[in-house]
Structures are given as C-alpha cells and as structure tokens.
Write a protein that holds these residues in place. Structure first.
Motif, PDB file in Angstrom:
ATOM      1  N   CYS A  62       0.845  -1.216   0.000  1.00 40.24           N
ATOM      2  CA  CYS A  62       0.000   0.000   0.000  1.00 40.24           C
ATOM      3  C   CYS A  62       0.876   1.260   0.000  1.00 40.24           C
ATOM      4  N   GLU A  63       0.372   2.310  -0.653  1.00 38.20           N
ATOM      5  CA  GLU A  63       1.132   3.572  -0.705  1.00 38.20           C
ATOM      6  C   GLU A  63       0.982   4.381   0.583  1.00 38.20           C
ATOM      7  N   ARG A  64      -0.091   4.145   1.317  1.00 38.02           N
ATOM      8  CA  ARG A  64      -0.322   4.926   2.546  1.00 38.02           C
ATOM      9  C   ARG A  64      -0.797   4.039   3.694  1.00 38.02           C
ATOM     10  N   CYS A  71      -4.552   1.147   3.159  1.00 37.16           N
ATOM     11  CA  CYS A  71      -5.584   2.193   3.124  1.00 37.16           C
ATOM     12  C   CYS A  71      -6.837   1.737   2.378  1.00 37.16           C
ATOM     13  N   GLY A  72      -6.655   0.822   1.428  1.00 31.39           N
ATOM     14  CA  GLY A  72      -7.822   0.338   0.686  1.00 31.39           C
ATOM     15  C   GLY A  72      -8.258   1.276  -0.436  1.00 31.39           C
ATOM     16  N   GLN A  73      -7.582   2.431  -0.579  1.00 30.09           N
ATOM     17  CA  GLN A  73      -8.015   3.445  -1.544  1.00 30.09           C
ATOM     18  C   GLN A  73      -7.009   3.664  -2.673  1.00 30.09           C
ATOM     19  N   CYS A  74      -5.717   3.443  -2.385  1.00 30.07           N
ATOM     20  CA  CYS A  74      -4.686   3.865  -3.338  1.00 30.07           C
ATOM     21  C   CYS A  74      -4.642   2.933  -4.559  1.00 30.07           C
ATOM     22  N   CYS A  77      -3.551  -0.563  -3.695  1.00 27.98           N
ATOM     23  CA  CYS A  77      -4.622  -1.350  -3.070  1.00 27.98           C
ATOM     24  C   CYS A  77      -5.609  -1.837  -4.126  1.00 27.98           C
TER      25      CYS A  77
HETATM   26 ZN   LIG Z   1      -3.471   1.601  -0.116  1.00 24.16          ZN
END
Ligand SMILES: [Zn+2]
Length: 338
Positions: A62-64, A71-74, A77
């Motif tokens: 993950c990037e964040r 994060c589940g958003q990047c 992910c």
């Molecule tokens: Zn992520």
C-alpha cells in the motif's frame, strides 16, 4: 502476480480481520518498517493465518499504510484487490496438486531478481508452506539465505514440523494462538449461517473458530455419524474394508483421517478410565457398539501412529484408496484383538 496462477483468488480477495488477531497486529504495527525479510506464520489450522498474511502483504504494498493496515483506496490497493499487483507473488497449491513444486519456487527467483514495479518492495506469500516438496524447499532456502534487498517473504503453515529446520531457522516466527473461548464463541455465533451447536463445534475444533465454522458448513455431524457407523459395521464384520475405503475417500481423505485421529484419542482416554460423558463422539449411537470392545492402549497408540504416518504422506503422490484400506484393515485387526 502471475495471471496464470490458478490460486490467484486466495491471495487477493479482501479477507476478514479477525478479533483474535488484534494483539498480533498491534505488535507488528510497532515494528512495521523494521521487520525481517522472512516471516513464518504458524499455528493450528483454522486461526486465519492465511488471511492475516494476505492483509499484511497488502499493507506492505500500500502507498499509505497506517498502523500496518492498508488504506484500501490507493492505486496499489486497487491492483491488489483485483489480483494484478505486479509486486506480489502468491504461491500455493494449484487445483488437485499435492505439493508446491520446485518450478513454482524457481519462478519466484525470477520474480525476486527484478526490481519492484510500483511498490517499495516485493512481497511473496507461500501458503501452505509445508506443501513444498523437498526440492522446492531447497530452492527456497537459497532465496532465504541471500534475499534480494527489499523483498518480504511470508510463509504460512499449520504444520511447521513438516518444514525443514533450515527453512524455519531463517524466518522470524509469528505465532498464532487459539483465542479465549468467549472470543471464539462470540465470533462464531455472529456468523450468518451460525446454527447447530457452536460451543460443541468450537471445542471439537480445538478452539479454532474458522475450523469450527468449516466443520459446521461441511455437515460434520452427519459425516461423523457415517464414519462411526462404518467402524461399527467393520467391527461386526458387516462391512469390508475395501468397500468402506472407497466411501471414505469420497468424503475427503484428510478430513476422514483427521476425524479418525481424534476418535482413536477418545478411545485411549476411555481405556485410561475417562468417563464416556467426556468423549467428543458420545452422542452417536454407533459409538456404543464401537466402545463395547476393550482395546489395548498400546495397540491404539500404534493405530494413531499409523494414521499420522498416512496423514504426512498426503502431500506425496500416494494412492489414497490403498492408504485408507490399510488404515481400515488395521482397525478391523485392532477391534478384534481380544
Ligand atoms: Zn493503499
């Protein structure tokens, strides 16, 4: 991840976060950036080790990530969820395969030798790690001894003793324990198709909630009744081991051997004076027939050794029908030794 890997779903589907993993997560989050390059996730079956490894892999890519959680958003992910993250490799048993082969591990060498595409590191999950055959394990050992920088290997196993000591010693161990009974039971009761007797199943599953759940979904109680009926019929010469073995194979050799192992342990406890009320299988009618015999404890231990030996051979190209026939012939001999 290689697109032709038939196990891809097992390594990308968003798994559930289990309440009994929280202590492990908080321990990991404190050292997330300094973790060693190889972790061995070990513990009894049914504790969610594989799901934990998948979540951890996503967090690494993950990037964040925050507190060891993706994060589940990047973008990373997203790639992870659809099973196409180029810096993740998931190695497992292909359909019908009995072992993880040396070719699978060699392909891993190629994967690791390239720099990461988008992430800071490359992540590998090997699950179940004990399914590696000897050549595969030897090949992996080279990767563990000279790890390419920035790679992270997650080995998942319920049977660490089946891994070579050389592999185990090169991994940091992450030990999964059974949750407190109340925690396991609360989780089990909240499952959508929770029914039957969760407390009994959890007990039977040795406290492993996921195993208890799978026993329920596999109609375990019916399976057990059938197996006990067969043992009783064999004892009374109403059934032949060969015919019985064919039926047992159809029910899944590993499940059947696992049950038989627990049952033989029950018989030992009985022989040592434990009350019938303490037995796991006491509800079944056929149990009465089977326990009328007085078994020799030493013979029961030999029987258990034979079951465990067969169980170990399940990862080798052995004829399961012959294996079950042998076990059942031993049972007939054992039940008539009086
Ligand atoms: Zn992520």
């Amino acid at each position: 991840m290689a697109g032709d890997n038939p196990t891809v779903d097992r390594f990308s589907a968003a798994p559930e976060r289990y309440p009994w993993h929280e202590a492990l997560w908080s321990a990991l989050s404190r050292q997330f950036d300094q973790l060693p390059h190889a972790l061995l996730l070990q513990g009894r079956p049914g504790l969610g080790k594989h799901d934990f490894a998948v979540q951890l892999a996503q967090a690494f890519l993950c990037e964040r990530p925050r507190n060891a959680v993706a994060c589940g958003q990047c973008h990373a992910c997203h790639l992870f969820r659809v099973g196409t993250h180029p810096d993740l490799s998931g190695i497992g048993l292909a359909d019908e395969a009995r072992s993880i082969t040396v070719d699978q591990i060699r392909a891993l060498g190629d994967f690791l030798s390239l720099r990461p595409h988008t992430a800071k590191r490359k992540v590998v999950i090997i699950s179940p790690a004990e399914a590696m055959n000897l050549n595969a394990a030897n090949s992996l050992l080279k990767q563990l001894e000279e790890p390419p920088s920035g790679c992270m290997l997650l080995l998942v196993t319920s049977h660490p003793a089946r891994l070579p000591a050389t592999i185990r010693s090169r991994c940091a161990r992450l030990l999964f324990r059974q949750p407190a009974a109340a925690v396991g039971l609360a989780w089990l009761r909240a499952r959508p198709n929770s029914g039957g007797n969760p407390a009994w199943l959890l007990n039977y599953a040795g406290g492993s909630p996921l195993l208890a759940e799978s026993l329920e979904s596999q109609d375990f109680l019916q399976l057990r009744a059938q197996l006990l009926q067969d043992l009783a019929a064999l004892t009374q010469s109403r059934e032949h081991p060969v015919a019985c073995a064919t039926r047992w194979k159809g029910m899944g050799t590993a499940r059947v051997l696992g049950w038989l192992y627990g049952f033989a342990n029950d018989l030992i406890k009985l022989g040592q004076g434990a009350p019938v009320s303490a037995m796991m299988n006491k509800e079944a009618v056929s149990f009465e027939i089977v326990i009328k015999n007085k078994y020799k404890i030493s013979e029961l231990y030999d029987f258990i050794d034979a079951i465990l030996e067969k169980y170990r051979q399940l990862n080798s190209p052995i004829d399961e029908l012959l294996m079950l026939e042998d076990v059942l012939i031993r049972w007939v001999r054992l039940s008539r030794l009086q």
